[in-house]
Design an enzyme around this catalytic site. Structure first.
Site, PDB file in Angstrom:
ATOM      1  N   TRP A   1      36.463  56.799  37.983  1.00 41.60           N
ATOM      2  CA  TRP A   1      36.473  55.737  36.988  1.00 41.60           C
ATOM      3  C   TRP A   1      36.922  56.358  35.646  1.00 41.60           C
ATOM      4  O   TRP A   1      36.398  57.394  35.238  1.00 41.60           O
ATOM      5  CB  TRP A   1      35.067  55.134  36.848  1.00 41.60           C
TER       6      TRP A   1
ATOM      7  N   ASP B   1      36.490  37.398  28.611  1.00 37.63           N
ATOM      8  CA  ASP B   1      36.076  38.300  29.696  1.00 37.63           C
ATOM      9  C   ASP B   1      34.683  37.927  30.199  1.00 37.63           C
ATOM     10  O   ASP B   1      34.197  36.807  29.989  1.00 37.63           O
ATOM     11  CB  ASP B   1      36.180  39.760  29.192  1.00 37.63           C
ATOM     12  N   ASP B   2      34.021  38.862  30.824  1.00 35.28           N
ATOM     13  CA  ASP B   2      32.721  38.697  31.475  1.00 35.28           C
ATOM     14  C   ASP B   2      31.680  38.094  30.526  1.00 35.28           C
ATOM     15  O   ASP B   2      31.633  38.449  29.351  1.00 35.28           O
ATOM     16  CB  ASP B   2      32.276  40.108  31.902  1.00 35.28           C
TER      17      ASP B   2
ATOM     18  N   ARG C   1      25.906  48.526  39.738  1.00 34.70           N
ATOM     19  CA  ARG C   1      25.966  47.637  38.569  1.00 34.70           C
ATOM     20  C   ARG C   1      25.099  46.389  38.805  1.00 34.70           C
ATOM     21  O   ARG C   1      25.488  45.280  38.485  1.00 34.70           O
ATOM     22  CB  ARG C   1      27.409  47.234  38.282  1.00 34.70           C
TER      23      ARG C   1
ATOM     24  N   TRP D   1      41.056  38.826  37.774  1.00 30.26           N
ATOM     25  CA  TRP D   1      40.198  38.859  38.969  1.00 30.26           C
ATOM     26  C   TRP D   1      39.629  40.269  39.075  1.00 30.26           C
ATOM     27  O   TRP D   1      40.333  41.198  39.434  1.00 30.26           O
ATOM     28  CB  TRP D   1      41.037  38.496  40.194  1.00 30.26           C
ATOM     29  N   ASP D   2      38.356  40.396  38.755  1.00 32.15           N
ATOM     30  CA  ASP D   2      37.722  41.711  38.704  1.00 32.15           C
ATOM     31  C   ASP D   2      36.961  41.980  40.005  1.00 32.15           C
ATOM     32  O   ASP D   2      36.648  41.057  40.771  1.00 32.15           O
ATOM     33  CB  ASP D   2      36.772  41.728  37.496  1.00 32.15           C
ATOM     34  N   MET D   3      36.613  43.228  40.247  1.00 29.65           N
ATOM     35  CA  MET D   3      35.870  43.624  41.461  1.00 29.65           C
ATOM     36  C   MET D   3      35.224  44.958  41.136  1.00 29.65           C
ATOM     37  O   MET D   3      35.900  45.969  41.111  1.00 29.65           O
ATOM     38  CB  MET D   3      36.888  43.751  42.592  1.00 29.65           C
TER      39      MET D   3
ATOM     40  N   CYS E   1      42.012  43.589  38.922  1.00 29.56           N
ATOM     41  CA  CYS E   1      41.268  44.602  38.191  1.00 29.56           C
ATOM     42  C   CYS E   1      40.140  45.027  39.114  1.00 29.56           C
ATOM     43  O   CYS E   1      39.638  44.221  39.894  1.00 29.56           O
ATOM     44  CB  CYS E   1      40.711  43.951  36.918  1.00 29.56           C
TER      45      CYS E   1
ATOM     46  N   ASP F   1      39.708  51.342  32.740  1.00 27.60           N
ATOM     47  CA  ASP F   1      38.789  50.989  31.651  1.00 27.60           C
ATOM     48  C   ASP F   1      38.840  52.018  30.537  1.00 27.60           C
ATOM     49  O   ASP F   1      38.278  51.805  29.463  1.00 27.60           O
ATOM     50  CB  ASP F   1      37.351  50.896  32.186  1.00 27.60           C
TER      51      ASP F   1
HETATM   52  C1  DGJ Z   1      35.441  45.955  34.468  1.00 28.15           C
HETATM   53  C2  DGJ Z   1      36.775  45.706  33.853  1.00 28.15           C
HETATM   54  O1  DGJ Z   1      37.632  46.772  34.133  1.00 28.15           O
HETATM   55  C3  DGJ Z   1      36.616  45.491  32.368  1.00 28.15           C
HETATM   56  O2  DGJ Z   1      37.867  45.333  31.758  1.00 28.15           O
HETATM   57  C4  DGJ Z   1      35.743  44.291  32.134  1.00 28.15           C
HETATM   58  O3  DGJ Z   1      36.395  43.143  32.594  1.00 28.15           O
HETATM   59  C5  DGJ Z   1      34.403  44.470  32.825  1.00 28.15           C
HETATM   60  N1  DGJ Z   1      34.564  44.824  34.206  1.00 28.15           N
HETATM   61  C6  DGJ Z   1      33.580  43.219  32.722  1.00 28.15           C
HETATM   62  O4  DGJ Z   1      32.437  43.294  33.460  1.00 28.15           O
END
Ligand code: DGJ
Length: 735
Positions: A198, A365-366, A442, A476-478, A525, A547
């Site tokens: 990461w 964002d989130d 997380r 679209w995050d994961m 993402c 990130d």
């Molecule tokens: C991980 C992403 O890489 C970030 O840019 C952000 O969207 C966070 N998640 C939000 O939880």
């Protein structure tokens, strides 16, 4: 046609502009042998390269059949009858027999490229590419295996995939189905791979190839931050611009194995495909299994040649949708600006600054849903938190729209928080093993996306949110790797299918999203760049790169990423300083220059910038509008690598018409002898004059190429320059 069959020699020939690939049918038995892959060869009588004598083909010495199986260069090796090297196909029958070996049955050659049902893949029409469909069989089992090879007319790429058809009349179980194999001689190769973690994704590793098995893999259920589904054999003497490179990249986003094995007399077997560990696939009679696609690239012009082939292939034949050829909008994302601490007014304030500066889109964002004020809850509860956002996303997007800003939204559809309504109502929707406490990451669990009812539930709730507001872009995050991989909906003997079924489910959901919202710009993402792979690029033309938004760390991350993936696919934002990742401070200008080649944006609180910083934004956006298309659509060259020299970094993009070149230079560390460095600029037309924006000097492409460009004289650390070379006139050709 770039593929032909020489019936007299029984040799298939696949040509791309600079490469030739040859497959032979051996003996009456019809083994499929690999003959050659490399620099283009015009001759039509290449069968002499088949290893009949030294690997003792059965027609030469049937007494030593085992030696043949264990040394002969196979096009697609089975297992269990004597080949001790890595198998591409392993099969179990109901009686527990574990052996298979393929021989030729028939073939067809046709223009264009078939789709891979349910999977991402490159595409092309009859004018772009030709496909060889080789049908092979295991005669004892009665099993049919189709090997697909597509050669591109204008790109040095051959794309391969495999379809297994259960024509045995009985159920069978596949335990290995890799997508590509390349048996070849060692040419003093180095192995080039991409590794990381990461915040340090895709660091380049190049080392001398050794004996035995080596390579890259993932068993995390995602292609991963740690290792990329990419590997290349690079001639030991090869450089950025010279020497031979053989590369493979997997069009898939889940578990993979990419491996080179140096065996026996030093020969090599290079393979790529779904990782056989934790994999199986049960096939009832008549059913088929389609393995994902592997891309092979050959370059005889060093790493730049390899990179150009991947970039051209992915830009032209993998990325889809309206944004394929459109400039990507500049944006501001509120993540590093506010994290979870926002409400409508705070977002609108950022929006006002963005609109005044000329930014085109705001991405929320989130934290906009459920009761999510930190990362402990609410994933799965995709309804707007009206306490934070009174009037909901519709009001917010309309207000932003009035300012001239488009609206983008973050989602994480594959996850569930134990503290959520969804989990309380459907705990079985999460991947977990009965009787064992599932591992949190997380504070979240992974949804069982292999199940249609789970996909439908999540998709419907996200669809409702997107339909409500005017959403132009979805991130679209994961955010975690898979663990506790067990599905309440699969029979015990099918649990080994779960990792792949999960990926098929993700692909199905993303396809559905694009079908329902055809104008949407999707960005994938995964905790930064944990799923930056060609599979994802089929659905989203851009991916969040990492990130880690520190400009200096980004030089290395973007270098590794751009080795394979086009600059137009890399999300790159100017972030706040000191950096939230490593506390480093860098000038606003440098942050802008480092982000400029990618999909450009800001990841900071625009209301907190100094007047000087604010004043720089319109200029950065103007550069992005003017030079972004050259970085995105032109030919990319790595001029100097900070990860290698530890002092400075330089990349260049040359427009396809060779009239404009843009150089992005960063002096990371001030160093006296940089004054005497000249960097050669490849890719320009040698007989054309170009003016430098840095010095105003005019020189021919040949002078810039062979004489080089003196580096700008900058005083200090972390400084940067954008240098543009514009064509002035063409010189008369020399007599
Ligand atoms: C991980 C992403 O890489 C970030 O840019 C952000 O969207 C966070 N998640 C939000 O939880």
């Amino acid at each position: 046609m770039s593929i032909s069959y020489n019936a007299a020699e029984r040799v298939f020939r696949l040509d791309t502009p600079n490469s030739t690939y040859l497959i032979g049918i051996v003996d009456a038995e019809g083994f499929l042998g690999h003959i050659y892959y490399g620099h283009r060869i015009p001759d039509d009588n290449m069968g002499y390269l088949l290893r009949l004598e030294e690997s003792r083909a059965p027609s030469v010495n049937n007494r030593e059949r085992l030696s043949f199986y264990d040394a002969f260069p196979m096009e697609y090796p089975g297992h269990g009858v004597g080949d001790q090297r890595q198998a591409c196909l392993s099969v179990e029958t109901p009686k527990g027999y574990r052996a298979c070996g393929l021989t030729y049955r028939s073939h067809t050659i046709y223009g264009g490229k078939p789709k891979l049902e349910g999977l991402p893949a490159t595409y092309g029409g009859a004018g772009d590419c030709t496909t060889l469909e080789l049908t092979a069989e295991d005669r004892t089992l009665g099993l049919t295996v189709r090997l697909f090879y597509t050669a591109f007319e204008k790109i040095d790429a051959i794309c391969r995939s495999v379809r297994v058809e259960n024509t045995t009349g009985k159920p069978i179980r596949l335990t290995t189905v890799l997508s590509a194999c390349l048996d070849m001689d060692n040419q003093n190769f180095d192995l080039l791979t991409l590794h990381g973690s990461w915040g340090t994704e895709r660091m380049i590793s190049r080392k001398k190839l050794g004996w035995g098995k080596q390579g890259v893999s993932s068993l995390r259920g995602i292609s991963s931050h740690q290792e990329q589904p990419f590997l290349a054999l690079v001639e030991g003497s090869a450089t950025q611009t010279q020497g031979q490179v053989y590369a493979m990249n997997f069009v898939y986003s889940g578990n993979f194995l990419g491996q080179v094995e140096m065996h026996q007399q030093g020969q090599l077997r290079m393979v790529l495909g779904i990782h056989p560990t934790d994999f199986c696939w049960n096939l009832a009679p008549g059913e088929t299994f389609q393995a994902p696609e592997a891309v092979m690239v050959y370059s005889c012009t060093g790493l730049d040649g390899m990179t150009h082939a991947f970039h051209d292939l992915y830009r032209g034949h993998l990325v889809r949708g309206p944004y394929k050829n459109q400039p990507r909008p500049s944006l501001v994302n509120n993540w590093e600006a506010t994290y979870f601490d926002f409400d409508t007014e705070r977002i609108l304030k950022i929006g006002r600054e963005a609109a005044a500066a000329g930014i085109e889109m705001l991405v929320l964002d989130d934290g906009w849903f459920g009761k999510r004020n930190d990362d402990h809850s609410s994933l799965g509860d995709w309804f707007v938190n009206e306490n934070k956002l009174p009037g909901g996303l519709r009001y917010l997007s309309e207000e932003l729209g009035k300012m001239g800003l488009r609206f983008g939204l973050w989602v994480e559809p594959e996850m569930v928080s134990p503290d959520s309504r969804l989990y309380r109502e459907h705990p079985d929707y999460a991947l977990q093993i009965p009787g064992r406490e599932p591992t949190l990451s997380r504070e979240q669990l992974v949804l069982d996306i292999s199940r249609k009812e789970v996909r439908d539930y999540v998709y419907r709730s996200i669809h409702a949110v997107l339909s409500e507001a005017n959403v132009a872009y979805v991130k679209w995050d994961m955010n975690r790797a898979l663990s506790d991989v067990y599905s309440a909906a699969l029979a015990p003997e099918a649990q080994g299918e779960l990792y792949h079924r999960y990926m098929l489910g993700v692909y199905e959901m993303q396809e559905r999203l694009l079908t329902d919202f055809p104008d949407l710009l999707l960005e994938n993402c995964s905790s930064g760049g944990g799923r930056f792979d060609p599979g994802m690029l089929y659905y989203s033309p851009q991916i969040w790169t990492s990130d880690n938004t520190d400009a200096i760390d980004r030089l290395k991350i973007q270098e590794g990423t751009a080795l394979v993936y086009p600059l137009s696919t890399m999300g790159a934002h100017v972030a706040a300083c000191p950096s939230h990742t490593n506390s480093r401070s860098t000038p606003f200008q440098t942050r802008g220059h480092v982000s400029l080649p990618g999909c450009f944006g800001y990841e900071l609180d625009l209301t907190k910038l100094t007047p000087e910083e604010k004043a720089m934004i319109p200029g950065q956006l103007a550069d992005y509008r003017k030079y972004g298309p050259i970085f995105h659509n032109g030919d990319y060259y790595r001029l100097a690598s900070f990860s290698e020299n530890h002092v400075y970094d330089a990349i260049m993009a040359v427009s396809k018409d060779q009239r404009t070149a843009v150089i992005d230079f960063v002096q990371v560390m001030s160093c006296r002898h940089l004054r005497s460095v000249r960097i050669p600029l490849p890719g320009l037309a040698e007989n054309r004059l170009y003016r430098s924006s840095e010095t105003g000097e005019v020189h021919s492409g040949a002078a810039w190429r062979y004489g080089g460009m003196p580096l700008p004289k900058l005083r200090g650390d972390f400084l940067s320059r954008l240098i543009v070379l514009e064509a002035v006139e063409d010189l008369p050709a020399e007599a």
